[in-house]
Scaffold this motif. Structure first.
Motif, PDB file in Angstrom:
ATOM      1  N   PHE A   1      35.929  48.151  43.566  1.00 40.24           N
ATOM      2  CA  PHE A   1      36.496  46.831  43.848  1.00 40.24           C
ATOM      3  C   PHE A   1      36.836  46.709  45.340  1.00 40.24           C
ATOM      4  O   PHE A   1      36.564  45.684  45.968  1.00 40.24           O
ATOM      5  CB  PHE A   1      37.736  46.603  42.973  1.00 40.24           C
ATOM      6  CG  PHE A   1      38.344  45.240  43.108  1.00 40.24           C
ATOM      7  CD1 PHE A   1      37.607  44.092  42.904  1.00 40.24           C
ATOM      8  CD2 PHE A   1      39.693  45.106  43.431  1.00 40.24           C
ATOM      9  CE1 PHE A   1      38.182  42.832  43.032  1.00 40.24           C
ATOM     10  CE2 PHE A   1      40.272  43.857  43.551  1.00 40.24           C
ATOM     11  CZ  PHE A   1      39.512  42.719  43.352  1.00 40.24           C
TER      12      PHE A   1
ATOM     13  N   ASN B   1      33.756  46.234  47.341  1.00 40.66           N
ATOM     14  CA  ASN B   1      33.290  44.858  47.181  1.00 40.66           C
ATOM     15  C   ASN B   1      34.075  43.904  48.086  1.00 40.66           C
ATOM     16  O   ASN B   1      33.511  42.969  48.662  1.00 40.66           O
ATOM     17  CB  ASN B   1      33.415  44.443  45.714  1.00 40.66           C
ATOM     18  CG  ASN B   1      32.805  43.087  45.454  1.00 40.66           C
ATOM     19  OD1 ASN B   1      31.845  42.691  46.081  1.00 40.66           O
ATOM     20  ND2 ASN B   1      33.387  42.371  44.521  1.00 40.66           N
TER      21      ASN B   1
ATOM     22  N   MET C   1      44.522  46.126  40.427  1.00 37.81           N
ATOM     23  CA  MET C   1      43.568  45.280  41.155  1.00 37.81           C
ATOM     24  C   MET C   1      44.269  44.091  41.802  1.00 37.81           C
ATOM     25  O   MET C   1      43.864  43.635  42.881  1.00 37.81           O
ATOM     26  CB  MET C   1      42.435  44.831  40.238  1.00 37.81           C
ATOM     27  CG  MET C   1      41.484  45.954  39.923  1.00 37.81           C
ATOM     28  SD  MET C   1      40.051  45.343  39.077  1.00 37.81           S
ATOM     29  CE  MET C   1      38.957  46.719  39.258  1.00 37.81           C
TER      30      MET C   1
ATOM     31  N   ARG D   1      44.008  43.338  45.661  1.00 36.69           N
ATOM     32  CA  ARG D   1      43.553  42.043  46.169  1.00 36.69           C
ATOM     33  C   ARG D   1      44.592  41.444  47.104  1.00 36.69           C
ATOM     34  O   ARG D   1      44.266  40.945  48.183  1.00 36.69           O
ATOM     35  CB  ARG D   1      43.267  41.089  45.006  1.00 36.69           C
ATOM     36  CG  ARG D   1      42.627  39.782  45.468  1.00 36.69           C
ATOM     37  CD  ARG D   1      42.570  38.729  44.387  1.00 36.69           C
ATOM     38  NE  ARG D   1      43.917  38.226  44.176  1.00 36.69           N
ATOM     39  CZ  ARG D   1      44.543  38.188  43.006  1.00 36.69           C
ATOM     40  NH1 ARG D   1      43.964  38.590  41.917  1.00 36.69           N
ATOM     41  NH2 ARG D   1      45.770  37.717  42.911  1.00 36.69           N
TER      42      ARG D   1
END
Length: 177
Positions: free
Chosen positions: A20, A23, A60, A64
């Protein structure tokens, strides 16, 4: 949940978190840093994690938010990431005017346009241009702050409209750069 249990579950999710992060950042080194930052915050605030909820989603979300906060900091600082070798000088972005005489004429035109503004608009605009803050202008002229902001806004609008009539967009861009 104990620290050992939390650590075990975090380790199981480390690859997913790295994917993640990769990405988001598009860079392995930055992705590793982001996973480390996420781990730090997760362990620091693990008492806020509800054991019956989805740990992966919680981690996550932390990742983020950390990424977004770092992006905003970089954006505010306007940091230039130079990945090239140091064999070359970077262009400072300053554009030189090819014709100094033309530039001088345009500056004189701008001054003429500013001088055509009514005093109630021109004076706050010139003070702001000279570096005074809105609050300082309001105090000096004994006018409410909102009034000063709107007068400066009106001055800019009038100047832009008059300059558009006098010059093309390219010429104005050259003046301002």
């Amino acid at each position: 949940m104990s620290t050992i249990e939390f650590s075990t579950q975090f380790d199981r999710l480390r690859r997913t978190l790295f994917s993640f992060a990769l990405n988001l950042t598009k860079d392995e080194e930055s992705a590793r840093d982001l996973v480390q930052e996420t781990a730090f915050k997760a362990f620091k605030y693990r008492d806020r994690y509800e054991p019956q909820t989805n740990l992966r989603a919680w981690l996550m979300t932390i990742m983020r938010n950390s990424f977004i906060n770092e992006y905003r900091k970089r954006k505010r600082r306007q940091t230039l990431n130079d990945n090239t070798s140091n064999d070359y000088l970077l262009d400072s972005g300053h554009q030189s005017v090819s014709n100094q005489g033309e530039s001088t004429v345009m500056q004189e035109e701008i001054i003429k346009v500013v001088n055509t503004l009514e005093d109630w608009v021109r004076i706050p605009f010139l003070m702001h241009f000279q570096g005074f803050k809105y609050e300082e202008i309001a105090d000096e002229l004994e006018v409410p702050l909102g009034t000063i902001k709107s007068r400066i806004f009106f001055a800019r609008q009038k100047l832009q409209a008059q300059m558009r009539r006098l010059y093309t967009a390219k010429q104005i861009e050259d003046i301002l750069s």
